[in-house]
Structures are given as structure tokens and as C-alpha cells.
Design an enzyme around this catalytic site. Sequence first.
Site: not given
Lengths: 271, 271
Positions: A10-11, A42-43, A73, A75, A152, A186-188
Site C-alpha cells: 500500500d502507499s 498516491y491519490g 491500495c 488507488t 496520516e 481506500c484501505t486507510h
Amino acid sequence: LDNRPIGVFDSGVGGLTAVRALQRLLPSENILYFGDSGRAPYGCRPVDEIRRIARQDSSFLAEKGVKALLVACGTMDSNALGDIVENVTVPVGGVVRPSAEAAAAATRNGRVGVLATAATARSGAFGRALAAARASLTVTAEGCPLLVPLIESGHGAADDPALGEALDEYLAPMQAAGVDTLLLGCTHFPLVSDAIAARMGPGVTLIDSGAEGARACARNLAEAGLLCGQERRGSSIYYTSGGTDAFARLSALFLDAGGAGPIRGVEPFRL
Amino acid sequence: LDNRPIGVFDSGVGGLTAVRALQRLLPSENILYFGDSGRAPYGCRPVDEIRRIARQDSSFLAEKGVKALLVACGTMDSNALGDIVENVTVPVGGVVRPSAEAAAAATRNGRVGVLATAATARSGAFGRALAAARASLTVTAEGCPLLVPLIESGHGAADDPALGEALDEYLAPMQAAGVDTLLLGCTHFPLVSDAIAARMGPGVTLIDSGAEGARACARNLAEAGLLCGQERRGSSIYYTSGGTDAFARLSALFLDAGGAGPIRGVEPFRL
């Protein structure tokens, strides 16, 4: 039976939602995780960069001898899954199709919402995957450019006022559309699922794309006879291109048992 | 006398704060602007990428025959000014040194605050420039990763609640330190200067890094005998690697007379 590790990337820390699900589903598997925090998010990048990054990240794990790759991820999956499949020789799975299928199965009123990064929303990948999973769904998709930067930069707490303001904006179209199923594309985003759930109410099912990707990965490994043969608990190793301290701190929010370890720093790859 | 245009560039629309100041200071000059919105924001990228982007952006304008370059981007200036100077043959100026000198001249109590992007804050460039401008200043610097994403996703209004939450966080250390001068070290931030000023109060001087960069550029052109000879009003042409519609809409918030025109789209450069 195959004792090589499963590769997940993932990012940044978001893909750890998939790692946690994998560790619960398949506790004896070994996992190699790569979080590209040094180049996150990345988005906001152009598609050309996302596709080249996808090749670099997948090569990094493929060269470490993984038996399968989970692209954790949204994205990456929605913009570059074909590049990754072309780039490696092991089986590749993502998060878009499994979570679209889970959302299509979960909805009762046929109205599904999708929250994603700007690049994922632009790609239209979730809309296509939902249409493929079940015709005649009404899909409301929203690009949420602020959520990854908020999470983040430490604004992921359920009562964070800045997060609340952003969520109010992104969720208003979902509420107006009357969705009963909301796909966190989005995995976040599962990191802020409590704040989302509080706003959407108990009648709305949240679909965790990382966890659905992990479930599909486990199913595919079993069907291909690639599950590992060991009885003992598997080990996980975490690589990050950002600071290892920041990764350790954030990982504790995602993973069971106090977070990730061991964590190994790598230099960000040169695009 | 030299009728070639002045080149100005930034990651997006932020550098238009410098363009507006240039247009007011030197109305007969021609200007070429490049806003790299297709790759914005720069502030979350690794230094290696920022430096390569700096070479690409400066080459783009140099090849169009500008007589001087104004690096209207705190992230570029603080991480890659040397690369740009090396890359082009015309005089290059930035925003860091001019605005640090203006802040050092403005402060009465010797306490200066700096708001910048994460990458600029990490570089420490403003701290070094302030120390060079005047010894014994007390500098409080804060990386503000959310401000550019907020501004570029439409949350720049003075009463925007999400903006307010982010500013409350970033300005608290400035208020605690008792700064009387606050340097807006990213050329996007003047777009939210009303919201900043309302929180800091009338006793705090805001320094606009784009406008200070423009002033220094005008001074340097005059000293080098490079000002243009025409009497009529100069023309400005705007290039963007993002959408021209979005650029036009955002530019109206920055520029006099209803915004930018003509605007020409270019493909984002490949890193």
C-alpha cells in the site's frame, strides 16, 4: 502447500487493515508488507506515476520471493492492477472487486455509496466493479482528497474536529442518496470507520475493502493449494520507505498485539 | 532593456500570488506562468522527486525564452533552488530569502513564526534564511500538511469549518510563542490570510512570500537593466498541467480583473 510469504502493499499504513484481516484468517501464514510512506499519498499523483509506482512496489515484493500479492491500495488497484499482473509471475489480487462483490451482496435497497481517493474516484473502477457484480445498483461515489492527509497527519481520532468537518462534507451526498451500504474504497478509511458509522447510523453497512481483499486472497490461496503447511504462528515483516518510527506509531492503530514488528526501513524507489 | 517575458512557476495556483504582485509592480512586463497542478501538491513528495520536478519546470519556461525565473513555490525554493540555478542560464530568484528578509525587518520583538508545507519545514530553509537575515531571532516553524489540500479542494473560504480546525492547530504554537510576525512560507497560504489574520489579531504582521519574491524579482531586474521597454500593458500567459477549467476558477481568487487568461493546458511532465 507453500510456505513462502504472502506479499501485501500500500502507499502507507492503510494496507495494514488487510494485513490484520489476513493474520486473523490465516494465522500460520508468513506475510511481507511494504508501505510506501515515503511517497504517500498516491491519490494525488497522475495515473502515469501511479502505474510506474505499481511496478516498482510489486517488483520489490516479488523479488523477495512471495507466493502471491495482495494489492491493498484502492488507488493502485483501480489504476494499475493490469500493470502489476503483467509485472509479476505470482497470483495477484486486489481490493476493488472483492469489496464491490461484498457491497453488492450486502445492500438491500440497491443503493451503494463509495468513498475513495481522488484518483480512485476518477478511475471509475468501483462503479464498473459494482455494475459487474450486480446490475441495476445505484452507485454514489465521492472522491475524498482530505481523508488520507488527515489520517496520516494525526487527525484520525473519532472526535477530531477537522476530520468531522471533512466527513460531514463527504457523507452528505451518501445520506441524500439514501445508501444502505457504504464501501470504504481506500484501505486507510477503516481507520476512521467509527466516525463514519456514527454519522451514517446503524442502518448502513460499512464494507472494509482491505478486509474483503484479505478474504478473497485467503480463498484464492486455498483454491490454488498455496496455503502454508506450518502449524506454528506465522511471522510478519514490515518494510516502509518512510520513517520507521512513524510507521510503528501508526501501525499500532491498525494491528492487533500492539502494532507491527519487525519494521525495516528502505529508501523510497526512484521514479 | 529586455522585452522577453518573466517566467514564474509553482506546483499549482499558489504562485499566482507572486504574479499578481508582479503585475502591480511592473504592469508593462510580459509574464509566462506555469502551474503544475497535474502533479500538485509537491509538499508530500520526497526530495529527490522535488529536485527532478524543479529541473523539468524550469526547463519548460527557459525553453520558452524567459529573461528571468521566479520560483514562486516555497517547497521548490527550499529544496531545489540550486538545481534550478544550475539548470538554466537566466537569473533565478525565489521566495525564501526575500520573505525571510522582510520578516526580519518587520519584527519588533524578534519572534517570527513560519507556516510552510511539510517538505519546506523539513528542509529548514526558512530558519537558515532568517538567521542569515538577522541573528538572534526566535523562530517557530510549523509544517502544515493540510493547508494546500484544503485550499486546492475548495476549502479556502475564511469561514470554512475544516480550514478553521486546521488553522487552530497550526496557529496555536505561534500564539504560544508570542510571534509578532508570521511568514506565510508557501505561496498558497495568502489565499487564507484573512482566516489567519482573524486568528492572530491586528498586532501580528503577515509576510506574503509570493509578494516578497515578486518585489525582489522587480528589484533585481531593474538593477540588471533587464526591465522591458514597452509602454503598453504587458500580457500574461498561463500554462497548467492540470485542468484548465479548475485553474481558471481558482485563479479568479488570486488575480485582479477576474482571473487568468489565456490559459493553456499541457500534459504533466513524466518524472
